[in-house]
Structures are given as structure tokens and as C-alpha cells.
Scaffold this motif. Sequence first.
Motif, PDB file in Angstrom:
ATOM      1  N   LEU A  86       0.672  -1.434  -0.047  1.00 27.43           N
ATOM      2  CA  LEU A  86      -0.215   0.111  -0.346  1.00 27.43           C
ATOM      3  C   LEU A  86       0.988   1.357  -0.456  1.00 27.43           C
ATOM      4  O   LEU A  86       0.123   2.358   0.153  1.00 27.43           O
ATOM      5  CB  LEU A  86      -1.071   0.187   1.182  1.00 27.43           C
ATOM      6  CG  LEU A  86      -1.965  -0.823   1.184  1.00 27.43           C
ATOM      7  CD1 LEU A  86      -2.574  -0.917   2.306  1.00 27.43           C
ATOM      8  CD2 LEU A  86      -3.027  -1.348   0.135  1.00 27.43           C
ATOM      9  N   SER A  87       2.235   1.491   0.241  1.00 21.80           N
ATOM     10  CA  SER A  87       3.002   1.898  -0.505  1.00 21.80           C
ATOM     11  C   SER A  87       3.498   2.417  -1.334  1.00 21.80           C
ATOM     12  O   SER A  87       3.862   0.912  -2.246  1.00 21.80           O
ATOM     13  CB  SER A  87       3.995   1.707   0.787  1.00 21.80           C
ATOM     14  OG  SER A  87       3.310   1.590   1.983  1.00 21.80           O
ATOM     15  N   THR A  88       3.813   3.476  -1.990  1.00 22.84           N
ATOM     16  CA  THR A  88       4.743   4.379  -3.678  1.00 22.84           C
ATOM     17  C   THR A  88       5.550   4.937  -2.751  1.00 22.84           C
ATOM     18  O   THR A  88       5.787   5.646  -1.567  1.00 22.84           O
ATOM     19  CB  THR A  88       2.991   4.555  -4.029  1.00 22.84           C
ATOM     20  OG1 THR A  88       2.709   5.543  -3.513  1.00 22.84           O
ATOM     21  CG2 THR A  88       2.323   3.799  -3.763  1.00 22.84           C
ATOM     22  N   GLN A  89       5.755   5.486  -4.129  1.00 22.69           N
ATOM     23  CA  GLN A  89       6.864   6.645  -4.232  1.00 22.69           C
ATOM     24  C   GLN A  89       6.075   7.332  -2.877  1.00 22.69           C
ATOM     25  O   GLN A  89       6.992   8.942  -2.370  1.00 22.69           O
ATOM     26  CB  GLN A  89       7.600   7.251  -4.974  1.00 22.69           C
ATOM     27  CG  GLN A  89       9.051   8.050  -5.324  1.00 22.69           C
ATOM     28  CD  GLN A  89       9.285   8.136  -6.069  1.00 22.69           C
ATOM     29  OE1 GLN A  89       8.853   7.387  -7.144  1.00 22.69           O
ATOM     30  NE2 GLN A  89       9.694   9.189  -6.611  1.00 22.69           N
ATOM     31  N   LYS A  90       5.021   8.241  -2.863  1.00 23.79           N
ATOM     32  CA  LYS A  90       4.080   9.518  -2.499  1.00 23.79           C
ATOM     33  C   LYS A  90       3.404   9.172  -1.307  1.00 23.79           C
ATOM     34  O   LYS A  90       3.137   9.928  -0.974  1.00 23.79           O
ATOM     35  CB  LYS A  90       3.049  10.487  -3.483  1.00 23.79           C
ATOM     36  CG  LYS A  90       4.491  11.098  -4.857  1.00 23.79           C
ATOM     37  CD  LYS A  90       3.133  12.178  -5.330  1.00 23.79           C
ATOM     38  CE  LYS A  90       4.074  12.378  -5.879  1.00 23.79           C
ATOM     39  NZ  LYS A  90       3.088  13.345  -6.726  1.00 23.79           N
ATOM     40  N   ILE A  91       2.819   7.694  -0.452  1.00 29.00           N
ATOM     41  CA  ILE A  91       2.374   8.038   0.168  1.00 29.00           C
ATOM     42  C   ILE A  91       3.187   6.129   1.582  1.00 29.00           C
ATOM     43  O   ILE A  91       3.445   5.871   0.488  1.00 29.00           O
ATOM     44  CB  ILE A  91       0.870   7.624  -0.207  1.00 29.00           C
ATOM     45  CG1 ILE A  91       0.844   6.548  -0.528  1.00 29.00           C
ATOM     46  CG2 ILE A  91       0.044   8.318  -0.941  1.00 29.00           C
ATOM     47  CD1 ILE A  91      -0.983   5.333  -1.118  1.00 29.00           C
ATOM     48  N   LEU A  92       3.128   6.534   2.313  1.00 27.73           N
ATOM     49  CA  LEU A  92       3.909   4.813   3.000  1.00 27.73           C
ATOM     50  C   LEU A  92       2.188   4.572   3.999  1.00 27.73           C
ATOM     51  O   LEU A  92       1.613   5.562   5.040  1.00 27.73           O
ATOM     52  CB  LEU A  92       4.798   5.266   4.005  1.00 27.73           C
ATOM     53  CG  LEU A  92       5.185   5.004   4.882  1.00 27.73           C
ATOM     54  CD1 LEU A  92       5.643   3.486   4.343  1.00 27.73           C
ATOM     55  CD2 LEU A  92       6.503   5.466   5.969  1.00 27.73           C
ATOM     56  N   VAL A  93       1.901   3.274   3.972  1.00 30.17           N
ATOM     57  CA  VAL A  93       1.112   3.288   4.955  1.00 30.17           C
ATOM     58  C   VAL A  93       1.756   2.003   6.108  1.00 30.17           C
ATOM     59  O   VAL A  93       2.816   1.290   6.106  1.00 30.17           O
ATOM     60  CB  VAL A  93      -0.162   2.394   4.083  1.00 30.17           C
ATOM     61  CG1 VAL A  93      -0.988   1.752   4.931  1.00 30.17           C
ATOM     62  CG2 VAL A  93      -1.142   3.010   3.709  1.00 30.17           C
ATOM     63  N   MET A  94       1.155   2.504   7.592  1.00 29.21           N
ATOM     64  CA  MET A  94       2.529   2.449   8.397  1.00 29.21           C
ATOM     65  C   MET A  94       0.945   1.477  10.022  1.00 29.21           C
ATOM     66  O   MET A  94       0.276   2.253  10.091  1.00 29.21           O
ATOM     67  CB  MET A  94       4.118   3.211   8.787  1.00 29.21           C
ATOM     68  CG  MET A  94       4.496   2.393  10.082  1.00 29.21           C
ATOM     69  SD  MET A  94       5.670   3.616  10.335  1.00 29.21           S
ATOM     70  CE  MET A  94       4.911   4.986  11.179  1.00 29.21           C
ATOM     71  N   GLU A  95       1.390   0.723  10.691  1.00 28.23           N
ATOM     72  CA  GLU A  95       0.534   0.306  11.892  1.00 28.23           C
ATOM     73  C   GLU A  95       0.919   1.550  12.500  1.00 28.23           C
ATOM     74  O   GLU A  95       1.927   2.365  12.766  1.00 28.23           O
ATOM     75  CB  GLU A  95       1.516  -1.120  12.608  1.00 28.23           C
ATOM     76  CG  GLU A  95       1.530  -1.334  13.835  1.00 28.23           C
ATOM     77  CD  GLU A  95       2.047  -2.300  14.321  1.00 28.23           C
ATOM     78  OE1 GLU A  95       2.056  -2.139  15.915  1.00 28.23           O
ATOM     79  OE2 GLU A  95       3.433  -1.976  13.883  1.00 28.23           O
ATOM     80  N   ARG A  96       0.088   1.784  13.452  1.00 29.86           N
ATOM     81  CA  ARG A  96      -0.036   3.039  13.720  1.00 29.86           C
ATOM     82  C   ARG A  96       0.052   2.730  15.443  1.00 29.86           C
ATOM     83  O   ARG A  96      -0.388   1.735  16.168  1.00 29.86           O
ATOM     84  CB  ARG A  96      -1.566   3.366  14.137  1.00 29.86           C
ATOM     85  CG  ARG A  96      -1.324   4.936  15.302  1.00 29.86           C
ATOM     86  CD  ARG A  96      -2.816   5.403  14.928  1.00 29.86           C
ATOM     87  NE  ARG A  96      -3.350   6.296  15.310  1.00 29.86           N
ATOM     88  CZ  ARG A  96      -4.055   7.215  15.453  1.00 29.86           C
ATOM     89  NH1 ARG A  96      -5.099   6.530  14.570  1.00 29.86           N
ATOM     90  NH2 ARG A  96      -4.241   8.766  16.541  1.00 29.86           N
ATOM     91  N   ILE A  97       0.959   3.728  15.895  1.00 35.41           N
ATOM     92  CA  ILE A  97       2.138   3.669  17.740  1.00 35.41           C
ATOM     93  C   ILE A  97       0.762   4.213  18.201  1.00 35.41           C
ATOM     94  O   ILE A  97       0.584   5.106  18.018  1.00 35.41           O
ATOM     95  CB  ILE A  97       3.094   3.040  17.740  1.00 35.41           C
ATOM     96  CG1 ILE A  97       3.433   4.439  16.772  1.00 35.41           C
ATOM     97  CG2 ILE A  97       3.857   1.721  16.775  1.00 35.41           C
ATOM     98  CD1 ILE A  97       4.370   5.712  17.758  1.00 35.41           C
ATOM     99  N   TYR A  98       1.257   3.588  19.544  1.00 34.50           N
ATOM    100  CA  TYR A  98       0.220   4.826  20.580  1.00 34.50           C
ATOM    101  C   TYR A  98       1.721   4.920  21.290  1.00 34.50           C
ATOM    102  O   TYR A  98       1.800   3.679  22.294  1.00 34.50           O
ATOM    103  CB  TYR A  98      -1.001   4.678  21.601  1.00 34.50           C
ATOM    104  CG  TYR A  98      -1.921   4.642  20.598  1.00 34.50           C
ATOM    105  CD1 TYR A  98      -2.727   5.201  20.163  1.00 34.50           C
ATOM    106  CD2 TYR A  98      -2.558   3.163  19.808  1.00 34.50           C
ATOM    107  CE1 TYR A  98      -4.344   5.896  19.197  1.00 34.50           C
ATOM    108  CE2 TYR A  98      -3.101   3.255  18.860  1.00 34.50           C
ATOM    109  CZ  TYR A  98      -4.109   4.430  18.293  1.00 34.50           C
ATOM    110  OH  TYR A  98      -5.287   4.201  17.470  1.00 34.50           O
ATOM    111  N   GLY A  99       2.622   5.955  21.888  1.00 35.16           N
ATOM    112  CA  GLY A  99       3.335   6.375  22.770  1.00 35.16           C
ATOM    113  C   GLY A  99       3.323   7.675  23.124  1.00 35.16           C
ATOM    114  O   GLY A  99       2.839   8.692  22.947  1.00 35.16           O
TER     115      GLY A  99
END
Length: 556
Positions: free
Chosen positions: A236-249
Motif C-alpha cells: 500500500l506504499s508508493t513514492q508519495k504515500i506510506l502506510v504503516m502500523e499506528r503506534i501509541y506512545g
Amino acid sequence: MNKLSRIFKIIHVFLYYRLYELIPSHKIPFLLKALIAVCFWYPKTSKKTDSAHNLRIALEHLGPVWIKLGQMLSTRKDLLSEQLSIELTKLQDQVTPFATSLVLDTICQELNITQISDVFFKFDEQPIATASMAQVHGAQIQLPDESQPISVIIKVIRPNIEHQIKSDISLMLLFAKFISKTKDAHRFRAVEVVREYEKTILNELNLKLEASNGIRLRDNFADSDDLYIPKIYPDLSTQKILVMERIYGIPVSDTAALLQQGSDLKNLAERGVRVFFTQVFRDSFFHADMHPGNIFIEQQKPNDPEYSNPKYIGIDFGIMGTLNEQDKRYLAENFVAFFNRNYLRVAQLHVQSGWVPSHINVEEFEIAIRAVCDPIFNKPLDEISFAQVLIGLFDTARQFEMEVQPQLVLLQKTLLYVEGLGRQLYPQLDLWQTAKPFLEQWVKEQMGFKAFFKSSKENLPYWLEKAPEIPEILHSGLTTLNNMPQMKQELIEQYLEHQKQHRRFLLQLTLVSCGFITSLLIVMFGNLDSLIWQLAVGVAGSITMLNAVLVWLKIR
């Protein structure tokens, strides 16, 4: 013209936001004072506006390259006033956002979908964070093998940002080329440093590369108790977007919240140093943008068995540094020598690595290093700053013709980040003593019997593959040695032939010059009505032209 307009914009921002008020009056250069005096009529922001606020807004106004500078300064609470540090901290994740409609358009275009709900179960229009290069939004995705939607973040590159970055970089290159023409400028390698920075910052615009960096770093720390890297979804990631797990810290700079949850700040600070040196010396691949906006601490509950030992969480993998084996070895030995105050070894290593020319007197270099470092190391721990040591060493090394190493600039910047973060958590952090055992162990592993055995084991398949070729290589080497006298004679003959050709060339060049001068003298002072003088001009001109053609044929 583009560079000139950018220079005028920088001057405009400097004057409009009264940035000169941040400089102590006795340290303002004369030319700058003259510029301020001449531009007294220039429109400026209100005097009532806070200088720290003006600086943050000015950096935002100038764009990503300048925001990065502000982010780095924000970690140095030991060098800045509290007010200035708080204001610059906002540059880490509170930059002015861009329109959500642009975000949605970019996501749909990059993933080749008609609407956001085609891929994402839920999308938050309000951004979580807005940084210099990108904007981050919360979302949820539903994967086939998961029963519940998974919370993720979508990072989207700011529109039209590349042009602005390249404009600033071209301006930096202009100044770098100007600096490179000054005395002793070759040691600073200004153009190389700017080129290295250009490559680094433009890599940040490629989120596909960032996804790859994050996956690699996650693999390196898969079993770590110190650092957690969120999962990245490369499909789901391209040169202009990145999809990553959401973290809570908890942001690493929020010491009040960390104390409230019972975290051991001294332990956290020391583990942060260990995480950094592990990345550099074990993996040769390190996070090089470790400002507080990119580093979090796990949120813990009192009944959690790991309550007192939460992990670091790292995000934003756009800027990563690497070191080759040689630089890594010299760097580690330099650090260990510094920790042990063995300044002679430090001087020797600088010469051996080629960072300082070989003709430099090592003993004099050692004395100069000692003069810088000893007064600093004799201070209390909370007053010792790596930044002070680094600046002092650069000033000293400049006297001994040390060249700037572009491949180490990122490492030096990151080490300042690490010290700044460590000092925020625990002001008495002893960076030297914390890192010393790790580095001594690493150097020992690189030089002992275990290192020899490990290296032999790694190279054994290659050696076995090349083993059948050894007899042929030996035969070839012996044949070459046997033919050395003949080869030597051939080289001498070739050299003598080249010398002969060179002398012939010089003779022809001399004849051309003499013929030209002779022809010129005849034309100026001879009687060209006479047949003899006409014949003399013709002969001299012909010889000159013939030799000129021969010379031209040789040098073309």
C-alpha cells in the motif's frame, strides 16, 4: 534569476521577522548592522511578537531545508533558552498543514482508486502530525486474514515540495562553490557535503525507499528489548504515500508523562545511547533523523511485567546513514581512545585513516587535541557536551589540514541528536561511559581470535570456489616474475622513445615560434617589393605552417 529571487526571499524573511534580534548586539557583523540601518523603512512584524515565535514562523516560511535545521536545534536544550527550545520543538510535528482534499487526491491517484473507502475502512481527515516533508493521517484497513480492522497511519508527501528543496540546495551549492575557491577550502569539501545532503534530503521524498528502510530496521531489531519498529505495508506504499502500523506512545521529550508512568529515565537515556551505537557498529545502518518528533516510548500499565523497562519506538525512516567497514573500524577505535584519553592514539588514527595528511607531526597533533579535550573532560558530567568536544576538535583539526568527511556528517549530526535526547531524559547522562563498554567489546570482537574465525568462516565458500584456480594463478605469477627483466627493458625502451618524441615535439614547437617571429619581422622591416624578401617570407611561412600542422596533429 531563480537563485537571486531566493536570496531576496531569505533577506526579506530575515528582516520581516526581526531575526537579527536573536543575535547578541556585540556579535552582529558590521555589514549586517549596515543592512539593518539602511532598511529601517522595511515593513516588519510587530516588536511585541516574541522572537522565538518569529524564528519558528520564519523557518516554516522558508521551507523544508530550514525546518530541518530548526528540528536539529530543538534537541539542544543545553545550548538554547527554554523559550526558544519549546518553540522550535513545534517544528517536529506541528508545521502548518496542507488541505485534506490534496491528501485524498494524492492517495487515490497513487493507489489508482476512485475513492478512499475502496481501500481504507476508515480515514481521519484531521491530521495526526504535520512535518516539514509530509503530513500524517490516521486510518483503518481490513485485511483478509484479520477479523478486526487494523489501525494504521498514512503518510503523504507535501505537494510541490521538490522544487522548493532543489531551489535551496542550488543556493547552498552556489555558496559551497564560492567557499571552495577560498584559501584552504579543499579541507572543507563544501561541495561534496552539500551534494551528500542533497542526496539525503531528496531520498526523504521517496516513501517507497522509506518503506524499504523501515522494513530493514525492523528486521535488525526483531528480537530487541530496546527498540520497536512499527510494521510497514509495502503493497500500500508508493513514492508519495506510506502506510504503516499506528503506534501509541509517549514523545521522548515529554519527561513529565514518562515520570508519571514510572519510567526509569536514567535507564532510558543509557539504553537510547546503546540503541544508537548498535545501529552504527553492529548493523552499519542507522536512523539519522532522531529528533523528538520521531522517537516515542511505549505506554505502560502498572500491572505490566515490563512496566519499568518500556521500549523505544522509532518512526520516519527517510534519512538513514551507512558506514563502510574501514570508517566504522577507525571510528570505533577513535571513540575508545577518546574515552581512555589516549590522545596519541587518536592522532595516529586520524593520520592512518587519511582524515589528516601523512606529513602532519603526530606529536604536535596529540598536544593540540589534549589541550582541547582535557579541560572539557575535567568538568562535572552534566556540563560535558559532545557538541563542545566536536566543535573544539574541528577548530583544532583545521590547523592540521583535516578534511571534512562527507560520509561522517550524518553520523555527527545524529550523535548530537542522541546526546540532546539523552540529556532531556537524564541531564547527568555520561555519554562516554555509557558507550565505552559497548565500543570496547565491539573493537575486541573485530580484532581477536573470534573475529579471525568468523571472517574465515564467512570467506571459506569463496576460498573453496577459487581453490582450483590457485595453481594457474601461481604459474601466472611465476611467469610474470621470470619475464620481469624483459618487461623492465621494454619499459625503458618505451620511456626513451617517449623522450625522443617529446624532444621532437619541442623542436617543432620552437621552429613554429621562430618561423612566426621571423615572418613577422620580415613583414615589418623587409622590403617586400624585392624578390629576395618575398622568397624569404615564402620559405619562412611555409616552414612555419608545416611545423604548425605537425604540432596540431600531435596535440589534437
